[in-house]
Design a protein around this motif. Structure first.
Motif, PDB file in Angstrom:
ATOM      1  N   GLY A   1       0.839  -1.146   0.036  1.00  0.00           N
ATOM      2  CA  GLY A   1      -0.041  -0.317  -0.125  1.00  0.00           C
ATOM      3  C   GLY A   1       0.954   1.385   0.159  1.00  0.00           C
ATOM      4  N   ASP A   2       2.083   1.293   0.500  1.00  0.00           N
ATOM      5  CA  ASP A   2       2.997   2.164   0.801  1.00  0.00           C
ATOM      6  C   ASP A   2       3.722   2.476  -0.601  1.00  0.00           C
ATOM      7  OD1 ASP A   2       4.244   4.269   1.900  1.00  0.00           O
ATOM      8  OD2 ASP A   2       5.390   3.197   3.206  1.00  0.00           O
ATOM      9  N   TYR A   3       3.839   1.252  -1.548  1.00  0.00           N
ATOM     10  CA  TYR A   3       4.581   1.438  -2.349  1.00  0.00           C
ATOM     11  C   TYR A   3       4.003   1.649  -4.064  1.00  0.00           C
ATOM     12  CZ  TYR A   3       8.677  -0.558  -5.511  1.00  0.00           C
ATOM     13  OH  TYR A   3       9.601  -0.349  -6.276  1.00  0.00           O
TER      14      TYR A   3
ATOM     15  N   ALA B   1      -8.325   5.109  -6.649  1.00  0.00           N
ATOM     16  CA  ALA B   1      -7.181   5.954  -6.932  1.00  0.00           C
ATOM     17  C   ALA B   1      -7.006   6.860  -5.874  1.00  0.00           C
ATOM     18  CB  ALA B   1      -7.343   6.636  -8.393  1.00  0.00           C
ATOM     19  N   PHE B   2      -7.945   7.412  -5.432  1.00  0.00           N
ATOM     20  CA  PHE B   2      -8.126   8.505  -4.219  1.00  0.00           C
ATOM     21  C   PHE B   2      -7.259   7.636  -2.842  1.00  0.00           C
ATOM     22  CE2 PHE B   2     -10.481  10.779  -0.956  1.00  0.00           C
ATOM     23  CZ  PHE B   2      -9.747  12.044  -1.107  1.00  0.00           C
ATOM     24  N   ALA B   3      -7.851   6.603  -2.715  1.00  0.00           N
ATOM     25  CA  ALA B   3      -7.199   6.037  -1.696  1.00  0.00           C
ATOM     26  C   ALA B   3      -5.654   5.838  -1.594  1.00  0.00           C
ATOM     27  CB  ALA B   3      -7.961   4.576  -1.334  1.00  0.00           C
ATOM     28  N   THR B   4      -5.290   5.364  -2.985  1.00  0.00           N
ATOM     29  CA  THR B   4      -3.885   5.002  -3.252  1.00  0.00           C
ATOM     30  C   THR B   4      -3.086   6.272  -2.950  1.00  0.00           C
ATOM     31  OG1 THR B   4      -4.563   3.471  -4.899  1.00  0.00           O
ATOM     32  CG2 THR B   4      -2.508   4.529  -5.145  1.00  0.00           C
ATOM     33  N   ILE B   5      -3.585   7.416  -3.394  1.00  0.00           N
ATOM     34  CA  ILE B   5      -2.814   8.643  -3.196  1.00  0.00           C
ATOM     35  C   ILE B   5      -2.684   9.021  -1.899  1.00  0.00           C
ATOM     36  CG2 ILE B   5      -3.191  11.112  -3.322  1.00  0.00           C
ATOM     37  CD1 ILE B   5      -4.510  10.527  -6.196  1.00  0.00           C
ATOM     38  N   LEU B   6      -3.728   8.919  -1.019  1.00  0.00           N
ATOM     39  CA  LEU B   6      -3.734   9.408   0.427  1.00  0.00           C
ATOM     40  C   LEU B   6      -2.777   8.303   1.316  1.00  0.00           C
ATOM     41  CD1 LEU B   6      -7.329  10.252   1.424  1.00  0.00           C
ATOM     42  CD2 LEU B   6      -5.501  11.836   1.400  1.00  0.00           C
ATOM     43  N   ALA B   7      -2.986   6.978   0.875  1.00  0.00           N
ATOM     44  CA  ALA B   7      -2.017   6.167   1.808  1.00  0.00           C
ATOM     45  C   ALA B   7      -0.633   6.360   1.375  1.00  0.00           C
ATOM     46  CB  ALA B   7      -2.505   4.839   1.412  1.00  0.00           C
ATOM     47  N   VAL B   8      -0.337   6.707   0.077  1.00  0.00           N
ATOM     48  CA  VAL B   8       1.045   6.840  -0.240  1.00  0.00           C
ATOM     49  C   VAL B   8       1.703   8.194   0.323  1.00  0.00           C
ATOM     50  CG1 VAL B   8       2.887   7.298  -1.878  1.00  0.00           C
ATOM     51  CG2 VAL B   8       1.101   5.503  -2.149  1.00  0.00           C
ATOM     52  N   VAL B   9       0.833   9.392   0.148  1.00  0.00           N
ATOM     53  CA  VAL B   9       1.260  10.696   1.044  1.00  0.00           C
ATOM     54  C   VAL B   9       1.329  10.697   2.402  1.00  0.00           C
ATOM     55  CG1 VAL B   9       0.454  12.152  -0.961  1.00  0.00           C
ATOM     56  CG2 VAL B   9      -1.087  11.538   0.921  1.00  0.00           C
TER      57      VAL B   9
END
Lengths: 123, 545
Positions: B70-72, B363-371
């Motif tokens: 999830g981080d990567y 896609a939105f969840a992806t951005i939030l988890a990475v930032v």
């Protein structure tokens, strides 16, 4: 030079002090034959394998760059050498991960546990 | 390549307006509320420094493997790779492979020794046997620079992407999105610490895999589970024929772009194991053995995900016209959401609207988890490496340290929001590749020398970190990423003289070389006692935290 290295600046971080094993014990452990075997079992496996998978990956990148004709050769249907080569990178990555883990469990973990038990028992 | 080339990006926006928008916003809201709930719960359990930095080291191998994934897997890899395959065929797939192979470096050389010998940050291991203050400072600077570059690319991309998915075209709307993403990210990290961030990343990984799996199954079903049929349809529909299935459309344009791809490939493979936000994830498990298991899970999950992007990318190429994809976003970043809409029944159908909304929410969840992961890495390093060990010389209490980390989160998160707002119209996607190059040039050499080379000295570490960092940043500054090309960050000016977009080919060997020369030219002897301790502890786990 026989002089010791200069003292570290400032105070060592607090976490060093909760590792009570004395400096001498670490030096002795490092020079022990058991540790030598552990180091060798790790390095002789991990270092050559790392070089091998990097070379294997670079070979794939170079072939993609400079051997388009070969990579475009169709093998069956629309599946060409390039796709199979790419999938082989996935396969080799999974395989190396599995192989290393098996090696670590069989050859590294028992040796590491024995040295750790001895050092922590000493303290 | 980029999330930000939004010229002519109105098609999806126009479609997204109306019934889609309500659904997408509802899903976004549900995700944000649910994850903030988790964050508050995690915050209540965060009592000491180990909780804040390392989630209490209580996660299992599978949980951490999910969180690493999830981080990567950023929006760049989810939307970017699917889009690159949809537009350039094989070369998009080629790009994804470096991201996976890289995990072997982490598995074989870095994850376990780091977990055994460090405590909270990359700096713990880099400074272990060195003079504390200079090396901690260098490690902190490098960590924060890598994370900020990465964060900036994600933040600016997030604004543009969410605006696109929601059909927002006004500047104020885009700024509002960057600010909202920033606030949620700061809340996750400042309140929930590593525990909250880890759960957000786990939830995101599950959503991402589930969403991707759903679209993959639908695509493969449509092509009778026959990969050759899918590839054939993609090649025909792309208008490029069999060239679409061969390397060369993106990276093989000329001699320089080929060398650039070699440079990028090396940076990807060697950079992953030097990314601070990835490294700190290894501290969240109880032992090195569990760290190994978590990398194995991550390799399986990330590998499975990239395999599914083949179906997504070629599926989009087969089912959508190239014009439709490019009209929506020139870089192909909306190919995956468009494919979801198409495969759900097409524009105007309920199925299409639902799938489009689901993939947009993913896609939105992806951005939030990475930032969130990036913010945590930089605030941890600021508090633990710079504030406690350099400014306070190791004499801060644990309470002060956690408070510093929380305030650093607000400060760094706030700075990222401001930079993200200013950068929202710049093409900053190239900064992700720069982050990998810095990680490979400055962090990885120092990590490997520290762990495995007896003679390595403080001077070697400093030369390697600052040299690798300086070389990669300078080369990018004078590369086409920043100026001189229509796709540059500042397309209006031209001060580039370095021909490659990725500096890795030069800066990575330089980082290794400088660490070696710096050590040989050192006047000080290596600290043999500390190396004995580091080597024994890193390989055996003796007195691991």
């Amino acid at each position: 030079m026989a002089t010791a290295s200069p003292p570290p600046e400032g105070t060592p971080p607090a976490h060093w002090s909760d590792a009570p094993t004395a400096v001498v014990a670490y030096r002795e452990a490092q020079e022990s034959p058991e540790f030598g075997e552990l180091r060798k079992a790790h390095r002789s496996f991990a270092f050559p394998l790392t070089i091998a998978f990097i070379v294997w990956y670079l070979l794939y990148v170079l072939l993609s760059n400079y051997a388009g004709g070969f990579m475009g050769t169709k093998l069956f249907g629309n599946v060409n050498v390039a796709l199979v080569f790419g999938l082989a990178q996935f396969a080799s990555t999974f395989l190396i991960a599995w192989w290393y883990s098996r090696h670590a469990e069989a050859k590294l973990d028992p040796k590491a546990d024995a040295i750790k038990a001895r050092l922590e028992g000493d303290a | 390549m980029t999330i930000l080339s939004l010229e002519g990006a109105t098609t999806l926006a126009a479609e997204g307006a109306g019934e889609h928008r309500v659904l997408i916003i509802s899903l976004f809201t549900v995700f944000v509320l649910a994850t903030l709930g988790i964050t508050i719960w995690a915050g209540r359990q965060t009592k000491n420094a180990t909780d804040f930095y390392a989630g209490g080291r209580s996660f299992t191998g599978f949980q951490n493997g999910l969180a690493i994934s999830g981080d990567y897997m950023s929006a760049a890899s989810f939307l970017g790779i699917a889009g690159a395959i949809a537009l350039f065929g094989y070369d998009g797939f080629l790009y994804s492979i470096g991201f996976l192979v890289a995990w072997l470096v982490a598995l074989l050389l870095v994850a376990e020794p780091l977990r055994n010998s460090g405590r909270f940050t990359m700096g713990d291991v880099l400074a272990f046997r060195m003079r504390q203050r200079p090396v901690r400072t260098a490690a902190g600077v490098s960590t924060i620079i890598v994370s900020i570059f990465y964060l900036l690319a994600q933040m600016a991309g997030a604004g543009a992407l969410v605006a696109l998915l929601l059909g927002i075209t006004s500047e104020a709307g885009k700024i509002l999105i960057v600010v909202l993403v920033g606030i949620v990210m700061i809340l996750y990290v400042a309140i929930g610490g590593m525990k909250g961030t880890t759960w957000v990343q786990m939830v995101k990984a599950v959503l991402l895999i589930a969403g991707t799996l759903l679209i993959t199954v639908l695509v493969m079903f449509k092509f009778n589970w026959n990969i050759s049929t899918l590839l054939g349809a993609a090649a025909d529909n792309s208008g490029k024929g069999s060239a679409f299935l061969e390397p060369g459309l993106k990276y093989g344009v000329d001699a320089m772009s080929k060398i650039d791809f070699i440079s990028l490939g090396i940076a990807l493979v060697l950079g992953t194991a030097g990314l601070p936000h990835i490294l700190i994830r290894f501290y969240t498990v109880p032992t090195a053995r569990v760290a190994r298991k978590s990398v194995n899970w991550a390799i399986g999950i990330i590998g499975g995900f990239y395999l599914m992007t083949i179906a997504l990318g070629f599926g989009a190429a087969a089912l959508l016209s190239q014009d439709t994809i490019i009209e929506s976003n020139a870089a192909g970043n909306t190919a995956a959401p468009l494919l979801a809409q198409e495969i759900g029944g097409g524009q105007g159908s309920a199925g299409g609207a639902i799938l489009l909304a689901v993939i947009s929410a993913v896609a939105f969840a992806t951005i939030l988890a990475v930032v969130a992961g990036l913010t945590l890495a930089s605030s941890s390093s600021f508090a633990h490496d710079l504030y406690v060990n350099v400014i306070r010389k190791g004499k801060a209490t644990e309470k002060e340290e956690v408070a510093a980390a929380r305030w650093a989160t607000v400060g760094i998160g706030g700075a990222a929001v401001i930079l993200g707002v200013f950068a929202r119209d710049l093409n900053v996607a190239g900064l992700v590749a720069l982050a990998f190059a810095v990680a490979a040039s400055a962090n990885l050499p120092t990590l490997l020398y520290s762990l495995f080379w007896k003679r390595f000295t403080t001077q070697g570490a400093l030369w390697s970190i600052y040299g690798g960092l300086g070389a990669s940043v300078l080369l990018v500054l004078f590369s086409p990423v920043v100026s001189g090309k229509p796709s540059s960050m500042f397309p209006g000016v031209d001060f580039h003289w370095f021909p490659l977009e990725n500096p890795g080919l030069i800066s990575i060997p330089l980082g290794f070389l400088l660490g070696w020369i710096g050590t040989l030219l050192s006047k000080e002897e290596p600290n043999v006692e500390k190396y004995a301790e580091l080597e024994v502890r890193s390989l055996t786990g003796t007195h691991a935290h």
